[in-house]
Scaffold this motif. Structure first.
Motif, PDB file in Angstrom:
ATOM      1  N   GLU A  22       0.819  -1.216   0.000  1.00 41.80           N
ATOM      2  CA  GLU A  22       0.000   0.000   0.000  1.00 41.80           C
ATOM      3  C   GLU A  22       0.853   1.266   0.000  1.00 41.80           C
ATOM      4  O   GLU A  22       0.545   2.227  -0.726  1.00 41.80           O
ATOM      5  CB  GLU A  22      -0.956  -0.005   1.199  1.00 41.80           C
ATOM      6  N   ASP A  29       1.192   9.032   3.128  1.00 46.30           N
ATOM      7  CA  ASP A  29       0.130   9.891   3.657  1.00 46.30           C
ATOM      8  C   ASP A  29      -1.264   9.420   3.264  1.00 46.30           C
ATOM      9  O   ASP A  29      -2.193   9.498   4.064  1.00 46.30           O
ATOM     10  CB  ASP A  29       0.359  11.337   3.207  1.00 46.30           C
ATOM     11  N   THR A  31      -2.190   6.295   2.369  1.00 45.90           N
ATOM     12  CA  THR A  31      -2.492   4.944   2.866  1.00 45.90           C
ATOM     13  C   THR A  31      -3.076   5.005   4.277  1.00 45.90           C
ATOM     14  O   THR A  31      -2.536   5.677   5.153  1.00 45.90           O
ATOM     15  CB  THR A  31      -1.224   4.081   2.881  1.00 45.90           C
ATOM     16  N   SER A  32      -4.177   4.305   4.466  1.00 42.76           N
ATOM     17  CA  SER A  32      -4.821   4.262   5.783  1.00 42.76           C
ATOM     18  C   SER A  32      -4.606   2.904   6.436  1.00 42.76           C
ATOM     19  O   SER A  32      -4.339   1.905   5.763  1.00 42.76           O
ATOM     20  CB  SER A  32      -6.320   4.521   5.640  1.00 42.76           C
ATOM     21  N   MET A  33      -4.731   2.876   7.732  1.00 38.84           N
ATOM     22  CA  MET A  33      -4.653   1.608   8.466  1.00 38.84           C
ATOM     23  C   MET A  33      -5.812   0.690   8.074  1.00 38.84           C
ATOM     24  O   MET A  33      -5.672  -0.533   8.060  1.00 38.84           O
ATOM     25  CB  MET A  33      -4.642   1.871   9.971  1.00 38.84           C
ATOM     26  N   ASP A  34      -6.969   1.283   7.720  1.00 43.11           N
ATOM     27  CA  ASP A  34      -8.103   0.483   7.237  1.00 43.11           C
ATOM     28  C   ASP A  34      -7.720  -0.274   5.965  1.00 43.11           C
ATOM     29  O   ASP A  34      -8.024  -1.466   5.821  1.00 43.11           O
ATOM     30  CB  ASP A  34      -9.307   1.384   6.946  1.00 43.11           C
ATOM     31  N   LYS A  35      -7.071   0.427   5.046  1.00 42.99           N
ATOM     32  CA  LYS A  35      -6.685  -0.191   3.774  1.00 42.99           C
ATOM     33  C   LYS A  35      -5.632  -1.265   3.999  1.00 42.99           C
ATOM     34  O   LYS A  35      -5.667  -2.335   3.380  1.00 42.99           O
ATOM     35  CB  LYS A  35      -6.153   0.890   2.822  1.00 42.99           C
ATOM     36  N   LYS A  44      -9.002  -4.271  11.566  1.00 46.02           N
ATOM     37  CA  LYS A  44      -8.276  -3.048  11.915  1.00 46.02           C
ATOM     38  C   LYS A  44      -7.751  -3.138  13.349  1.00 46.02           C
ATOM     39  O   LYS A  44      -6.640  -2.679  13.642  1.00 46.02           O
ATOM     40  CB  LYS A  44      -9.205  -1.845  11.757  1.00 46.02           C
ATOM     41  N   TYR A  48      -3.848  -2.602  14.808  1.00 49.31           N
ATOM     42  CA  TYR A  48      -3.467  -1.710  15.909  1.00 49.31           C
ATOM     43  C   TYR A  48      -2.896  -2.474  17.105  1.00 49.31           C
ATOM     44  O   TYR A  48      -2.114  -1.921  17.879  1.00 49.31           O
ATOM     45  CB  TYR A  48      -4.657  -0.853  16.342  1.00 49.31           C
ATOM     46  N   SER A  53       0.418   2.772  15.581  1.00 48.34           N
ATOM     47  CA  SER A  53       0.253   3.891  14.646  1.00 48.34           C
ATOM     48  C   SER A  53       0.867   3.534  13.303  1.00 48.34           C
ATOM     49  O   SER A  53       1.671   2.603  13.184  1.00 48.34           O
ATOM     50  CB  SER A  53       0.926   5.152  15.188  1.00 48.34           C
ATOM     51  N   LYS A  54       0.485   4.303  12.295  1.00 43.62           N
ATOM     52  CA  LYS A  54       1.055   4.111  10.960  1.00 43.62           C
ATOM     53  C   LYS A  54       2.545   4.421  10.976  1.00 43.62           C
ATOM     54  O   LYS A  54       3.331   3.772  10.268  1.00 43.62           O
ATOM     55  CB  LYS A  54       0.314   5.012   9.965  1.00 43.62           C
TER      56      LYS A  54
END
Length: 202
Positions: A22, A29, A31-35, A44, A48, A53-54
């Motif tokens: 991803e 920036d 890319t989300s943790m959901d993705k 998710k 975590y 954190s990312k």
């Protein structure tokens, strides 16, 4: 190792690999943790649980890159062996490392993310610089033995590695070119050796 622990380790690795995919495709920036969770096939919450954190997930990717580079053995300077053969061993080890697809993927992610946020690069650059020290030490010891000219060993090490990376790292990183063929590897190494020794050997 218990089955539960093995599953946890597999999930952690799946999260890291998903993050690499991803980050490389979309940048840090966006890319989300959901993705990342969706790509890894985990919840998710699981992401975590492993990485709060990312930024910490990205730091783990940098750590894997560092670990890959650190796994390469240093060549100790020998005063009873020709310089060319010793330096060739160092450069071929470097080429072998740079041909690793996993390392190239990690490097692409790290470089892309740090372009947009230079402060993220500081630790990586410092640590990679430490890793390059092996060749610098070899050059310094050859100088102390009177076999190389008294040039700044850090400069000389960076210079010869730049000759290698110009063919076996940056084209693969920036233009997705394939790894060098064995024949081309030999050409690159021999040329770098010729230039380095012509310039610095006493």
């Amino acid at each position: 190792m218990t089955a539960a622990l093995r599953l946890t380790d597999r999930k952690r690795e799946a999260i890291i690999q998903a993050a690499i995919v991803e980050f490389r495709a979309n940048g840090f920036d966006i890319t989300s943790m959901d993705k990342i969770a969706a790509t890894a096939g985990v919840s998710k919450r699981t992401v975590y649980n492993h990485f709060p954190s990312k930024e910490e997930l990205f730091a783990e990717i940098l750590n894997k890159l560092w670990t890959s580079i650190s796994a390469q053995p240093d060549t100790v300077y020998r005063n009873d062996l020709p310089l060319r053969g010793q330096l060739e061993e160092l450069l071929r080890a470097k080429l072998y490392l740079l041909a690793d697809n996993n390392l190239l993927d990690l490097a692409r992610v790290a470089i892309a993310a740090t372009i947009h946020s230079p402060e993220r690069a500081q630790d990586m650059v410092a640590r990679l610089g430490e890793r390059e020290e092996g060749l610098t030490v070899w050059i310094r010891e050859a100088q102390a033995d009177g076999r190389l000219k008294p040039v700044d060993p850090c400069f000389a090490a960076q210079q010869v590695q730049g000759l290698i990376k110009a063919f076996a790292f940056w084209p693969q990183i920036s233009m997705n070119q394939p790894a060098l063929s064995p024949e081309m590897q030999t050409t690159v190494v021999e040329s770098a050796l010729d230039m380095f020794l012509a310039c610095y050997q006493r």
